[in-house]
Design a protein around this motif. Structure first.
Motif, PDB file in Angstrom:
ATOM      1  N   LEU A  77       5.431  12.875  50.521  1.00 47.81           N
ATOM      2  CA  LEU A  77       6.506  13.858  50.378  1.00 47.81           C
ATOM      3  C   LEU A  77       6.649  14.694  51.649  1.00 47.81           C
ATOM      4  CD1 LEU A  77       8.649  15.177  48.596  1.00 47.81           C
ATOM      5  CD2 LEU A  77       6.869  16.715  47.723  1.00 47.81           C
ATOM      6  N   THR A  78       5.513  15.128  52.206  1.00 47.07           N
ATOM      7  CA  THR A  78       5.556  15.911  53.446  1.00 47.07           C
ATOM      8  C   THR A  78       6.142  15.101  54.585  1.00 47.07           C
ATOM      9  OG1 THR A  78       3.546  17.072  52.723  1.00 47.07           O
ATOM     10  CG2 THR A  78       4.175  17.302  55.029  1.00 47.07           C
ATOM     11  N   LEU A  79       5.698  13.849  54.688  1.00 48.35           N
ATOM     12  CA  LEU A  79       6.224  12.972  55.731  1.00 48.35           C
ATOM     13  C   LEU A  79       7.703  12.689  55.525  1.00 48.35           C
ATOM     14  CD1 LEU A  79       3.721  10.101  56.672  1.00 48.35           C
ATOM     15  CD2 LEU A  79       4.925  11.652  58.208  1.00 48.35           C
ATOM     16  N   LEU A  80       8.097  12.530  54.270  1.00 51.60           N
ATOM     17  CA  LEU A  80       9.503  12.246  53.977  1.00 51.60           C
ATOM     18  C   LEU A  80      10.399  13.403  54.385  1.00 51.60           C
ATOM     19  CD1 LEU A  80       9.286  10.432  50.529  1.00 51.60           C
ATOM     20  CD2 LEU A  80      10.316   9.510  52.617  1.00 51.60           C
ATOM     21  N   VAL A  81       9.940  14.638  54.160  1.00 45.53           N
ATOM     22  CA  VAL A  81      10.739  15.803  54.553  1.00 45.53           C
ATOM     23  C   VAL A  81      10.983  15.786  56.060  1.00 45.53           C
ATOM     24  CG1 VAL A  81      10.731  18.319  54.748  1.00 45.53           C
ATOM     25  CG2 VAL A  81      10.022  17.229  52.605  1.00 45.53           C
ATOM     26  N   VAL A  82       9.895  15.569  56.815  1.00 50.04           N
ATOM     27  CA  VAL A  82      10.026  15.526  58.278  1.00 50.04           C
ATOM     28  C   VAL A  82      10.878  14.332  58.700  1.00 50.04           C
ATOM     29  CG1 VAL A  82       8.775  15.304  60.449  1.00 50.04           C
ATOM     30  CG2 VAL A  82       7.825  16.696  58.601  1.00 50.04           C
ATOM     31  N   SER A  83      10.574  13.156  58.133  1.00 48.28           N
ATOM     32  CA  SER A  83      11.242  11.927  58.560  1.00 48.28           C
ATOM     33  C   SER A  83      12.707  11.904  58.161  1.00 48.28           C
ATOM     34  CB  SER A  83      10.524  10.712  57.960  1.00 48.28           C
ATOM     35  OG  SER A  83       9.171  10.688  58.343  1.00 48.28           O
ATOM     36  N   PHE A  84      13.040  12.400  56.944  1.00 45.40           N
ATOM     37  CA  PHE A  84      14.434  12.409  56.517  1.00 45.40           C
ATOM     38  C   PHE A  84      15.243  13.364  57.385  1.00 45.40           C
ATOM     39  CE2 PHE A  84      17.924  13.741  53.607  1.00 45.40           C
ATOM     40  CZ  PHE A  84      18.521  12.486  53.478  1.00 45.40           C
ATOM     41  N   THR A  85      14.621  14.453  57.803  1.00 45.69           N
ATOM     42  CA  THR A  85      15.295  15.346  58.754  1.00 45.69           C
ATOM     43  C   THR A  85      15.561  14.612  60.057  1.00 45.69           C
ATOM     44  OG1 THR A  85      14.106  17.224  57.774  1.00 45.69           O
ATOM     45  CG2 THR A  85      15.149  17.573  59.913  1.00 45.69           C
ATOM     46  N   GLY A  86      14.593  13.791  60.468  1.00 44.41           N
ATOM     47  CA  GLY A  86      14.791  12.976  61.662  1.00 44.41           C
ATOM     48  C   GLY A  86      15.952  12.013  61.503  1.00 44.41           C
ATOM     49  N   PHE A  87      16.084  11.428  60.315  1.00 42.52           N
ATOM     50  CA  PHE A  87      17.202  10.512  60.062  1.00 42.52           C
ATOM     51  C   PHE A  87      18.536  11.263  60.132  1.00 42.52           C
ATOM     52  CE2 PHE A  87      20.178   8.750  56.921  1.00 42.52           C
ATOM     53  CZ  PHE A  87      20.396   7.499  57.470  1.00 42.52           C
TER      54      PHE A  87
END
Length: 538
Positions: free
Chosen positions: A217-227
């Protein structure tokens, strides 16, 4: 092993220093050993883990992998890699290359795991790939990993996770000069996790799944922001990170060596599922699938996280005294997220690493006893009749971890211990991947080889792993804004090699002196496992 030791100073979330880069078949101890090795042991069928229930499904197997791979590294390592490379674009390419090569190593492990579907992971794989002289390589790994690397890694991680919670609570005074307070909290937490490991496999796996969910979930927040930044849905901070292209790249030998060491340690941890493969349901399906899915998913998230970081933070503005993810969160979501929520998530992430290390570490010790590598296999290989767990093996891992947690004094001695954890693993990884090639030649039609990895990637991973082991003796590149290590760079790898060399002593005492004196064939299980499978097929 991106979940490795990442100390936190009082003034900021910091980048990692020391570890940025951090069943069984029938054995002689079951069939022909003296009383101290056999009392109370039921003789399992060769090639089976009949005393351990198969509780690990696809989700839990993936959680074990994610639990070991994802720690604090992805939140800090991209900064040092980009600074070493000179440009974020070059760093992004190296992240991709290292991820593909690491996937090759993971899939090589999947092939070996389907061939020998019992607990033990690389200990067992190395024994089959290099049975002569008297399983020397597997014995060295059994002693160095179970009695040193794994408990020292647990101690390193559990000693610092509380720093992130104190930081989030605004109590930085509890971080400064309170080393033994942090160790005491770590010891209590480790004990609670160990008790859970002892009394319930099912609840241990549920906790591992929960930790993995927090990490993702933490990685997804960062990564989705990157997307969103990548497609233009979120406005980027003006800067020159991507527009500069490859201009400014400085990949000299020192920088390349230092960058690759950090990158590969950020991917390390996939091997942990091999240590518990005897408890995986439908191994031929779930082992390769869990390794492939976990590593591929993490590769996408890692790449997007890098895009997120450097779409917001210009390379020139990187503060090497602050965790890169904290800088990113502060700019995008505000200081409350960057200084409170993120540290809590990282602290829980490190706890997930500890839980994964304890779960796999107990099985490692269990394997070392049941396969005859260490004495008193009856005790180490005993499964509690009610809980169905290797309680004595887990207890020894816990006790050794406590020793490593409290024995070193604060400062240089503890940092050196942390460095030593990683030194020998590169060589074991290289030999394991190369073992796939050797076993393809020696056992070309082995019936349990239900999955075939790429030999090209296996060879490439083996070569790069050995190369990274040697690179530890090469002077590291300096990172702007980061202080030089106080200890000589070659001290940790030198001591690591010396320690592995000393493991020849217990190998000689166990596999030569003991065997020659008693006549017990401690390693007959290696051939037994192979022959049983081949005979059943015929």
């Amino acid at each position: 092993m991106s979940g490795t030791y990442t100390p936190l100073p009082t003034d900021a979330l910091t980048t990692p220093t020391s570890l940025e880069r951090i069943s069984l078949g029938r054995s002689a101890s079951d069939e022909a050993a003296p009383a101290e090795d056999t009392v109370g042991v039921r003789k399992p069928n060769p090639g089976s883990d009949e005393n351990l229930a198969k509780e690990i499904g696809l989700l839990s197997a993936s959680s074990i992998i994610i639990g070991q791979v994802v720690g604090s590294g992805i939140y800090s390592t991209p900064a040092s890699v980009a600074l070493l490379c000179g440009t974020p674009l070059t760093a992004l390419i190296l992240w991709l290359i290292s991820g593909i090569v690491s996937l090759g190593g993971a899939l090589a492990s999947a092939e070996l795991g389907t061939m020998f579907p019992q607990n033990g992971g690389m200990i067992r794989y190395l024994a089959h790939a290099y049975p002569r002289p008297r399983a020397l390589i597997a014995t060295i790994m059994a002693y160095s990993v179970t009695f040193f690397c794994r408990p020292a890694a647990i101690a390193a991680n559990v000693s610092i996770f509380a720093q992130y919670f104190f930081f989030a609570a605004g109590r930085r005074d509890y971080i400064e000069d309170r080393d033994y307070l942090l160790r005491g909290i770590g010891a209590l937490t480790m004990t609670l996790l160990m008790v859970l490991n002892m009394i319930s496999v099912r609840w241990s796996l549920r906790l591992l799944n929960a930790f993995a969910a927090i990490k993702m979930l933490t990685l997804l927040v960062v990564s989705f922001t990157g997307f969103l930044l990548l497609v233009g849905a979120v406005k980027r901070t003006s800067g020159t990170n991507w527009s500069r292209g490859f201009s400014g790249t400085k990949l000299d030998a020192q920088s390349f060596a230092s960058a690759m060491t950090r990158l590969f340690w950020s991917w390390e941890g996939w091997s942990n599922v091999g240590y518990v493969v005897g408890e995986v349901k439908n191994v031929k399906r779930n082992l390769p699938l869990s390794l492939g899915l976990a590593m591929s998913t993490l590769a996408v998230l890692y790449i997007l996280a890098n895009i997120a970081y450097f779409s917001v933070i210009p390379l020139e503005d990187i503060d090497n005294g602050t965790l890169l993810a904290a800088q990113f969160m502060n700019k995008v979501f505000g200081k409350a997220v960057g200084q409170i929520i993120l540290p809590i998530c990282i602290g829980l992430s490190i706890l997930g690493v500890v839980m994964s290390e304890l779960f796999g570490g107990g099985r490692l010790m269990y394997t070392a006893g049941k396969t005859g590598f260490v004495p008193y296999g009856a005790v180490l290989g005993e499964i509690h009749p009610r809980f169905g767990t290797p309680i004595y093996a887990l207890a020894i891992i816990w006790a050794l971890s406590l020793v490593f947690l409290f024995a070193p004094p604060p400062g240089k001695a503890f940092d050196l211990l942390v460095d030593l954890v990683q030194e020998g693993m590169w060589y074991f990884y290289a030999l394991t991947a190369f073992g796939v090639i050797l076993l393809r030649r020696r056992l070309p039609h082995y019936p349990l080889r239900r999955f075939r990895s790429s030999l090209v990637l296996s060879f490439l991973f083996a070569a790069l792993s050995f190369f990274l082991g040697v690179l530890q003796f090469y002077p590291p590149a300096e990172i702007p804004g980061k202080p030089k290590p106080e200890l000589p760079y070659y001290l940790a790898p030198l001591l690591g090699v010396i320690f592995m060399a000393l493991c020849v002593i217990p190998w000689y005492l166990r596999m030569w002196r003991y065997v020659n004196r008693t006549g017990h064939q401690l390693l007959s299980w290696i051939e037994d496992e192979e022959q049983e499978v081949l005979q059943n097929q015929s």
